[in-house]
Design a protein around this motif. Structure first.
Motif, PDB file in Angstrom:
ATOM      1  N   ALA A   1      83.464  51.122 -12.872  1.00 24.05           N
ATOM      2  CA  ALA A   1      82.642  52.305 -13.130  1.00 24.05           C
ATOM      3  C   ALA A   1      83.213  53.123 -14.275  1.00 24.05           C
ATOM      4  O   ALA A   1      84.421  53.297 -14.406  1.00 24.05           O
ATOM      5  N   ARG A   2      82.320  53.610 -15.106  1.00 24.95           N
ATOM      6  CA  ARG A   2      82.635  54.534 -16.191  1.00 24.95           C
ATOM      7  C   ARG A   2      81.638  55.678 -16.082  1.00 24.95           C
ATOM      8  O   ARG A   2      80.492  55.466 -15.721  1.00 24.95           O
ATOM      9  N   ALA A   3      82.076  56.864 -16.419  1.00 24.93           N
ATOM     10  CA  ALA A   3      81.195  58.037 -16.363  1.00 24.93           C
ATOM     11  C   ALA A   3      80.859  58.470 -17.780  1.00 24.93           C
ATOM     12  O   ALA A   3      81.734  58.554 -18.635  1.00 24.93           O
ATOM     13  N   VAL A   4      79.582  58.735 -18.019  1.00 26.86           N
ATOM     14  CA  VAL A   4      79.126  59.251 -19.309  1.00 26.86           C
ATOM     15  C   VAL A   4      78.784  60.716 -19.084  1.00 26.86           C
ATOM     16  O   VAL A   4      77.936  61.037 -18.256  1.00 26.86           O
ATOM     17  N   LEU A   5      79.455  61.605 -19.820  1.00 23.20           N
ATOM     18  CA  LEU A   5      79.249  63.044 -19.679  1.00 23.20           C
ATOM     19  C   LEU A   5      78.379  63.562 -20.806  1.00 23.20           C
ATOM     20  O   LEU A   5      78.500  63.112 -21.949  1.00 23.20           O
ATOM     21  N   TYR A   6      77.517  64.514 -20.457  1.00 19.88           N
ATOM     22  CA  TYR A   6      76.585  65.106 -21.410  1.00 19.88           C
ATOM     23  C   TYR A   6      76.845  66.608 -21.509  1.00 19.88           C
ATOM     24  O   TYR A   6      77.076  67.267 -20.502  1.00 19.88           O
ATOM     25  N   VAL A   7      76.782  67.134 -22.717  1.00 19.84           N
ATOM     26  CA  VAL A   7      76.875  68.566 -22.975  1.00 19.84           C
ATOM     27  C   VAL A   7      75.653  68.949 -23.802  1.00 19.84           C
ATOM     28  O   VAL A   7      75.349  68.300 -24.798  1.00 19.84           O
ATOM     29  N   ASP A   8      74.966  69.972 -23.366  1.00 20.91           N
ATOM     30  CA  ASP A   8      73.753  70.441 -24.037  1.00 20.91           C
ATOM     31  C   ASP A   8      72.724  69.327 -24.213  1.00 20.91           C
ATOM     32  O   ASP A   8      72.054  69.232 -25.233  1.00 20.91           O
TER      33      ASP A   8
END
Length: 140
Positions: A103-110
């Protein structure tokens, strides 16, 4: 100017510059006004952004197997509220073999892809994955 005055100026310059850089409130530098407590906008084009990112992130984007992804959900990461999409796949190694997918997490900002977290065990705990065949079809 004498030699000792020049030396003193050279020695004091870094201290003066450091004073300009430091901040009174100790906050870290950020490019957004978000302080981590407000709702972030939903990343509408998250699938396309992940595909574009993975094309450059992977050494060999051809031949990805077992690709699955969870839709973005809001989670607190590092004390800030972010949309997070979990991704799991097995990429081809340089020797042509495959490692087990993780598992890898993709983070989003705005609403935009900000970064990928390699070790996303806790962040992605309980994620509901669905097939992501577009990732398996990537080309160079």
């Amino acid at each position: 100017m004498g030699i000792s005055a020049k030396r003193a100026a050279i020695l004091l310059l870094p201290i003066a510059l450091a004073a300009c850089v430091s901040s009174d409130d100790g906050r870290s530098i950020t490019y957004t006004d978000d302080r981590g407590v407000a709702n972030q906008p939903y990343p509408a084009s998250y699938r396309a952004e992940i595909l574009a990112f993975m094309r450059t992130y992977l050494n060999n984007p051809v031949g990805v197997r077992d690709a699955v992804m969870a839709e973005p959900v809001q989670r607190t990461v590092g004390g800030r509220l972010r949309y997070v999409s979990c991704l799991r796949f097995a990429a081809r190694d340089s020797d042509g073999g495959y490692r087990e997918g993780r598992a890898r997490a993709v983070l989003y900002v705005d609403g935009r892809l900000d970064r990928l977290v390699e070790n996303a065990g806790e962040i992605c705990a309980g994620a509901t994955y669905a097939p992501f065949p577009e990732l398996e079809k990537l080309t160079r």
